[in-house]
Design an enzyme around this catalytic site. Structure first.
Site, PDB file in Angstrom:
ATOM      1  N   VAL A 103       2.315  12.794  -2.744  1.00 41.29           N
ATOM      2  CA  VAL A 103       2.022  13.916  -3.619  1.00 41.29           C
ATOM      3  C   VAL A 103       1.335  14.979  -2.766  1.00 41.29           C
ATOM      4  O   VAL A 103       0.733  14.664  -1.733  1.00 41.29           O
ATOM      5  CB  VAL A 103       1.107  13.459  -4.780  1.00 41.29           C
ATOM      6  CG1 VAL A 103      -0.230  12.936  -4.257  1.00 41.29           C
ATOM      7  CG2 VAL A 103       0.884  14.563  -5.802  1.00 41.29           C
ATOM      8  N   VAL A 239      11.463  14.947   5.455  1.00 44.32           N
ATOM      9  CA  VAL A 239      11.865  15.222   6.837  1.00 44.32           C
ATOM     10  C   VAL A 239      12.421  13.945   7.455  1.00 44.32           C
ATOM     11  O   VAL A 239      11.782  12.891   7.421  1.00 44.32           O
ATOM     12  CB  VAL A 239      10.671  15.742   7.657  1.00 44.32           C
ATOM     13  CG1 VAL A 239      11.032  15.850   9.143  1.00 44.32           C
ATOM     14  CG2 VAL A 239      10.223  17.099   7.125  1.00 44.32           C
ATOM     15  N   HIS A 522      -7.808   2.354   4.555  1.00 47.12           N
ATOM     16  CA  HIS A 522      -8.290   3.228   5.620  1.00 47.12           C
ATOM     17  C   HIS A 522      -7.542   3.001   6.936  1.00 47.12           C
ATOM     18  O   HIS A 522      -8.155   2.783   7.974  1.00 47.12           O
ATOM     19  CB  HIS A 522      -9.786   2.995   5.859  1.00 47.12           C
ATOM     20  CG  HIS A 522     -10.659   3.345   4.700  1.00 47.12           C
ATOM     21  ND1 HIS A 522     -11.952   2.859   4.562  1.00 47.12           N
ATOM     22  CD2 HIS A 522     -10.446   4.143   3.624  1.00 47.12           C
ATOM     23  CE1 HIS A 522     -12.473   3.338   3.455  1.00 47.12           C
ATOM     24  NE2 HIS A 522     -11.583   4.115   2.864  1.00 47.12           N
ATOM     25  N   HIS A 565     -15.792   5.870   4.816  1.00 42.69           N
ATOM     26  CA  HIS A 565     -14.520   6.202   4.177  1.00 42.69           C
ATOM     27  C   HIS A 565     -13.984   7.433   4.905  1.00 42.69           C
ATOM     28  O   HIS A 565     -14.749   8.291   5.343  1.00 42.69           O
ATOM     29  CB  HIS A 565     -14.733   6.447   2.694  1.00 42.69           C
ATOM     30  CG  HIS A 565     -15.283   5.241   1.992  1.00 42.69           C
ATOM     31  ND1 HIS A 565     -14.544   4.470   1.131  1.00 42.69           N
ATOM     32  CD2 HIS A 565     -16.504   4.651   2.061  1.00 42.69           C
ATOM     33  CE1 HIS A 565     -15.277   3.460   0.694  1.00 42.69           C
ATOM     34  NE2 HIS A 565     -16.484   3.554   1.245  1.00 42.69           N
TER      35      HIS A 565
END
Length: 585
Positions: A103, A239, A522, A565
């Site tokens: 998104v 792409v 992460h 984070h």
């Protein structure tokens, strides 16, 4: 609720694009870093034509993105790439979800709004690993440039940037037990003072909410509306590869991109990959950059031999301790697990009406600790040195140095006012203590699938593949139990449901970890900013080795996983990259 009319207008421009297109700069990936980078280039190079390409939609008005308390509801949805790892031997053959945002705004649109920074020595390590100009000073300046703090404290913040954050005004009373309980175990309180490079301690931290609308503040909603008319955004556009041409000797130049439709778009100056730690390596491989054996197996002609592409995959690993609350103590659970109930619908209506709502609640209570604070310093150092002391890998060596630095956290704790367990919610109200290992030594890889090069990548993090990582996760979980059994937290709950009272020995804890270990979403390091001889993919200018004008700007360039984070690092990297590109234009 309409949250970003300017964003909708910006993306709508792509509908009128001509079949033959040419730009000065093409950015592939409209995620956390890519969107921020595109905006800054638009501002700093107003005469340049800039194209930002995102595979997912804009989704500017999606409540799952904008309502802070709906954090996590995009996981597994149509706005998630829904990647998974290969079966992990150390996890009883389980495959782990690798959730990434498909998104505009990328994973900054779907994360849990955790907003913090690692210790200063960890950013300094980037420069020490051979990247001149990178370090704490450059990153803290860049991270605060991206920030507009609207709270009140004496911590290190930015006040004029796009990403808004503040201390959450909605907190459940049970969270008041956090600092008193942990401090009784000898851990320092570091409240309102953890954003300036010294995160060790227990604290409450900010969350990225725009208080003018009480919505998530993320790269698409907060950066993109600041861009000029010289930026075109193409959403729902995939792409296939970067087009490469030899320009001198063995050096290649990126001439543009080929879309999955076959359309070719040319770039006069640069192509920049910002597709993240999972997909930027694959785009390089599809474009002929990487390990020849990987490319040949996938039917791609090797152009630039670069051994580090897709390697050095690092991630945070976690387990959860869950506790069922005593009767009469409120939690966030029914707003998550009974979102059609009267309480949840009423709170949602308050949010829609612009009133104070429990759906503003996000993660607030954190702790960052070293092994000394857990009384495990000698044991964990000895174990790590025994296993990795003779390693020739520069990342292993740096992680060993971290263990000797009391300013660098080894474990993170997150205290949640709801159930975040692995075995499924069974009703009731809960608290959860999430235990995370900050610097696991496991390093994995992500590569294109030779059977389906343009399909989902082959992701192998090698989770818990060494004794240190296993021991670290066990001890982190055991300390979480100690916290839960310390007053005033102990008086809140009536039963430990995960791992449960039957899990006592290290062998039982390990079995629990094998069954329940999860990612904290992460992933970093797969296009590492390192010297080429050390497995690097990009140099200190973020330029891909063996190319003249192809860069990577996202968290894949982080050489060693930070104790934080990672969204603030993504914004900082984008800000630094933009300054470099603008100054060289």
């Amino acid at each position: 609720m309409k949250v970003s009319q300017s964003l909708v207008a910006l993306t709508a421009l792509s509908a009128g694009a001509s079949a033959r297109e040419n730009y000065d700069y093409i950015i592939v990936g409209g995620g956390t870093a890519g969107t921020a980078l595109a905006t800054r280039l638009s501002q700093g190079l107003p005469k340049s034509k800039i194209l930002l390409i995102e595979a997912g939609p804009a989704a500017a008005d999606d409540l799952r993105i904008n309502v802070p308390g709906l954090r996590g509801s995009l996981l597994g949805s149509n706005l998630d790439w829904n990647f998974t790892t290969v079966p992990q031997p150390a996890l009883d053959g389980r495959s782990i979800d690798v959730n990434r945002g498909k998104v505009l705004g990328g994973s900054s649109a779907m994360n849990y709004l955790c907003y913090d920074r690692a210790s200063a020595p960890e950013y300094e390590a980037w420069g020490e690993l051979g990247n001149r100009g990178w370090g704490w000073n450059s990153m803290i300046d860049a991270m605060t440039k991206s920030e507009k703090f609207t709270g009140t404290d004496n911590d290190r913040h930015g006040y004029t940037g796009p990403i808004r954050n503040y201390y959450n005004r909605v907190l459940y009373p049970l969270l008041e037990s956090w600092q008193p309980a942990v401090s009784k175990l000898g851990v320092n309180v570091n409240d309102h003072n953890s954003m300036g490079g010294e995160p060790i301690g227990v604290m409450f931290q900010p969350t990225n909410i725009d208080t003018t609308k009480n919505t998530r503040s993320y790269s698409a909603s907060s950066y993109l509306p600041l861009a000029g008319s010289n930026l075109l955004v193409k959403t729902n556009t995939h792409v296939a590869k970067v087009n490469m041409a030899k320009c001198r000797g063995s050096v290649y130049q990126a001439t543009g991109v080929t879309l999955s439709s076959g359309q070719i778009i040319t770039a006069e100056k640069e192509v920049i990959l910002s597709a993240g730690a999972i997909q930027s390596p694959g785009l390089l491989e599809l474009s002929g950059v990487g390990q020849p054996e990987v490319l040949n197996a996938a039917g791609v002609k090797p152009l630039v031999k670069l051994a580090g592409v897709g390697e050095n995959y690092q991630d945070h690993i976690r387990v959860s301790n869950t506790y069922q609350l005593k009767d009469g103590i409120d939690s966030f659970d029914n707003l998550i697990f009974d979102n059609a109930g009267a309480n949840a619908t009423g709170e949602m209506q308050k949010w829609l009406d612009g009133k104070r709502s429990l759906y503003e609640y996000t993660t607030a209570a954190y702790g960052f600790m070293n092994w000394q604070q857990l009384s495990l310093d000698k044991q964990m150092k000895s174990l790590a040195r025994r296993i990795f002391g003779s390693s020739a890998n520069v990342i292993d060596a740096k992680k060993l140095q971290y263990l000797d630095n009391s300013k660098v956290p080894s474990v993170e704790y997150v205290y949640e006012a709801n159930f975040v367990g692995a075995f499924g919610y069974t009703g009731g109200k809960f608290i959860t203590l999430i235990s995370t290992v900050m610097h696991p030594f496991s390093r994995g890889s992500v590569h294109i699938d030779p059977q389906s090069p343009h399909g989902k990548p082959v992701i192998d993090p090698k989770y818990m593949s060494n004794e240190y990582d296993r021991k670290a996760l066990i001890e982190a979980g055991k300390f979480a139990r100690r916290i839960a059994n310390t007053e005033p937290m102990k008086s809140l709950w009536k039963a430990e449901t995960e791992p449960g009272k039957d899990v006592q020995s290290d062998e039982q804890w390990l079995a629990f970890a094998r069954k329940t270990m999860g990612s904290f979403y992460h992933p970093i390091g797969t296009c590492a900013m390192l010297p080429r001889e050390n497995g690097g993919v990009v140099d200190a200018e973020l330029r891909v080795y063996g190319t003249a004008n192809l860069r990577v700007v996202d968290n894949s360039i982080i050489p060693i996983i930070p104790s934080a984070h990672i969204q603030t690092a993504a914004y900082g990297i984008a800000e630094i990259a933009a300054a470099k590109i603008i100054s060289n234009a």
